[in-house]
Write a protein that holds these residues in place. Sequence first.
Motif, PDB file in Angstrom:
ATOM      1  N   GLU A  18       0.835  -1.199   0.000  1.00 41.45           N
ATOM      2  CA  GLU A  18       0.000   0.000   0.000  1.00 41.45           C
ATOM      3  C   GLU A  18       0.872   1.252   0.000  1.00 41.45           C
ATOM      4  O   GLU A  18       0.596   2.220  -0.713  1.00 41.45           O
ATOM      5  N   THR A  19       1.956   1.213   0.751  1.00 40.83           N
ATOM      6  CA  THR A  19       2.890   2.343   0.784  1.00 40.83           C
ATOM      7  C   THR A  19       3.576   2.527  -0.572  1.00 40.83           C
ATOM      8  O   THR A  19       3.722   3.650  -1.054  1.00 40.83           O
ATOM      9  N   VAL A  20       3.987   1.438  -1.191  1.00 38.73           N
ATOM     10  CA  VAL A  20       4.626   1.511  -2.510  1.00 38.73           C
ATOM     11  C   VAL A  20       3.671   2.133  -3.532  1.00 38.73           C
ATOM     12  O   VAL A  20       4.066   2.981  -4.329  1.00 38.73           O
ATOM     13  N   THR A  21       2.402   1.742  -3.473  1.00 34.62           N
ATOM     14  CA  THR A  21       1.461   2.296  -4.452  1.00 34.62           C
ATOM     15  C   THR A  21       1.158   3.770  -4.187  1.00 34.62           C
ATOM     16  O   THR A  21       0.846   4.501  -5.121  1.00 34.62           O
ATOM     17  N   TRP A  22       1.269   4.206  -2.922  1.00 36.08           N
ATOM     18  CA  TRP A  22       1.173   5.649  -2.656  1.00 36.08           C
ATOM     19  C   TRP A  22       2.299   6.376  -3.389  1.00 36.08           C
ATOM     20  O   TRP A  22       2.092   7.428  -3.992  1.00 36.08           O
ATOM     21  N   THR A  23       3.496   5.807  -3.325  1.00 38.48           N
ATOM     22  CA  THR A  23       4.648   6.411  -3.998  1.00 38.48           C
ATOM     23  C   THR A  23       4.413   6.491  -5.508  1.00 38.48           C
ATOM     24  O   THR A  23       4.688   7.520  -6.133  1.00 38.48           O
ATOM     25  N   LEU A  24       3.891   5.403  -6.081  1.00 38.07           N
ATOM     26  CA  LEU A  24       3.594   5.403  -7.516  1.00 38.07           C
ATOM     27  C   LEU A  24       2.566   6.473  -7.871  1.00 38.07           C
ATOM     28  O   LEU A  24       2.705   7.181  -8.872  1.00 38.07           O
ATOM     29  N   LEU A  25       1.531   6.602  -7.043  1.00 35.26           N
ATOM     30  CA  LEU A  25       0.489   7.599  -7.306  1.00 35.26           C
ATOM     31  C   LEU A  25       1.041   9.013  -7.188  1.00 35.26           C
ATOM     32  O   LEU A  25       0.764   9.863  -8.043  1.00 35.26           O
ATOM     33  N   ILE A  26       1.825   9.268  -6.171  1.00 32.78           N
ATOM     34  CA  ILE A  26       2.414  10.602  -6.011  1.00 32.78           C
ATOM     35  C   ILE A  26       3.356  10.914  -7.173  1.00 32.78           C
ATOM     36  O   ILE A  26       3.334  12.027  -7.723  1.00 32.78           O
ATOM     37  N   ALA A  27       4.170   9.954  -7.578  1.00 34.94           N
ATOM     38  CA  ALA A  27       5.063  10.155  -8.729  1.00 34.94           C
ATOM     39  C   ALA A  27       4.252  10.428  -9.997  1.00 34.94           C
ATOM     40  O   ALA A  27       4.602  11.314 -10.793  1.00 34.94           O
ATOM     41  N   ALA A  28       3.156   9.695 -10.177  1.00 35.88           N
ATOM     42  CA  ALA A  28       2.300   9.912 -11.354  1.00 35.88           C
ATOM     43  C   ALA A  28       1.684  11.305 -11.329  1.00 35.88           C
ATOM     44  O   ALA A  28       1.562  11.960 -12.373  1.00 35.88           O
ATOM     45  N   MET A  29       1.310  11.786 -10.141  1.00 38.97           N
ATOM     46  CA  MET A  29       0.740  13.131 -10.036  1.00 38.97           C
ATOM     47  C   MET A  29       1.795  14.198 -10.341  1.00 38.97           C
ATOM     48  O   MET A  29       1.489  15.213 -10.973  1.00 38.97           O
ATOM     49  N   ILE A  30       3.028  13.942  -9.932  1.00 41.57           N
ATOM     50  CA  ILE A  30       4.120  14.874 -10.263  1.00 41.57           C
ATOM     51  C   ILE A  30       4.327  14.916 -11.774  1.00 41.57           C
ATOM     52  O   ILE A  30       4.499  15.976 -12.366  1.00 41.57           O
ATOM     53  N   ILE A  31       4.288  13.745 -12.396  1.00 43.85           N
ATOM     54  CA  ILE A  31       4.432  13.679 -13.859  1.00 43.85           C
ATOM     55  C   ILE A  31       3.294  14.426 -14.538  1.00 43.85           C
ATOM     56  O   ILE A  31       3.507  15.209 -15.471  1.00 43.85           O
ATOM     57  N   LYS A  32       2.066  14.216 -14.066  1.00 44.22           N
ATOM     58  CA  LYS A  32       0.904  14.847 -14.690  1.00 44.22           C
ATOM     59  C   LYS A  32       0.915  16.356 -14.496  1.00 44.22           C
ATOM     60  O   LYS A  32       0.775  17.107 -15.465  1.00 44.22           O
ATOM     61  N   TYR A  33       1.041  16.802 -13.257  1.00 47.08           N
ATOM     62  CA  TYR A  33       0.879  18.222 -12.966  1.00 47.08           C
ATOM     63  C   TYR A  33       2.182  19.014 -13.038  1.00 47.08           C
ATOM     64  O   TYR A  33       2.170  20.173 -13.433  1.00 47.08           O
ATOM     65  N   GLY A  34       3.295  18.392 -12.669  1.00 46.40           N
ATOM     66  CA  GLY A  34       4.565  19.108 -12.668  1.00 46.40           C
ATOM     67  C   GLY A  34       5.287  19.070 -13.997  1.00 46.40           C
ATOM     68  O   GLY A  34       5.986  20.007 -14.366  1.00 46.40           O
TER      69      GLY A  34
END
Length: 161
Positions: A18-34
């Motif tokens: 669950e923690t690893v997938t949080w990291t993936l989601l946060i990284a994906a949000m950085i890719i999308k928005y940043g």
Amino acid sequence: MPQSLTPQRTFRAVAVAETVTWTLLIAAMIIKYGLDGGDLPVRVAGSVHGFVFLSYAVTAVVVALNQRWSVPVTAVGVLSAIVPYMTVPFERTVERRGMLEGVWRTSTTDDPRDHTLVGRLLRWMLVHPALFAALLLVVVTVVMTVLLALGPPGEWRSHAA
């Protein structure tokens, strides 16, 4: 259940996932928005995270029932998935308190909780792990499908209106 797959090992593995997938989601949000990377990374990471999030919640409840956690401890365990990276500290806390020790309860004891419908159902599922895993997979998949049909949580109000 295989004896090597204890409640402690099972809960730890799903808490870490669950923690690893949080990291993936946060990284994906950085890719999308940043980095203006589009929706695809968030859709993929969000779907994986959502599936593991639901799997963690189900695992937390099953382990809580097996380990006879109180309702408040169980609620904190399930809700820890909402806060990024909290599942591992929660797992470490209950592990340090000895709340993950032991094996899966597949036999009836003198404890009155073993004679309730929930106790009998839990034992039956633990004695039939392949069927139990398949049932949980179906339940999590159905819930995930419904949630995907509803869209991101921020859009749920527009569906209700």
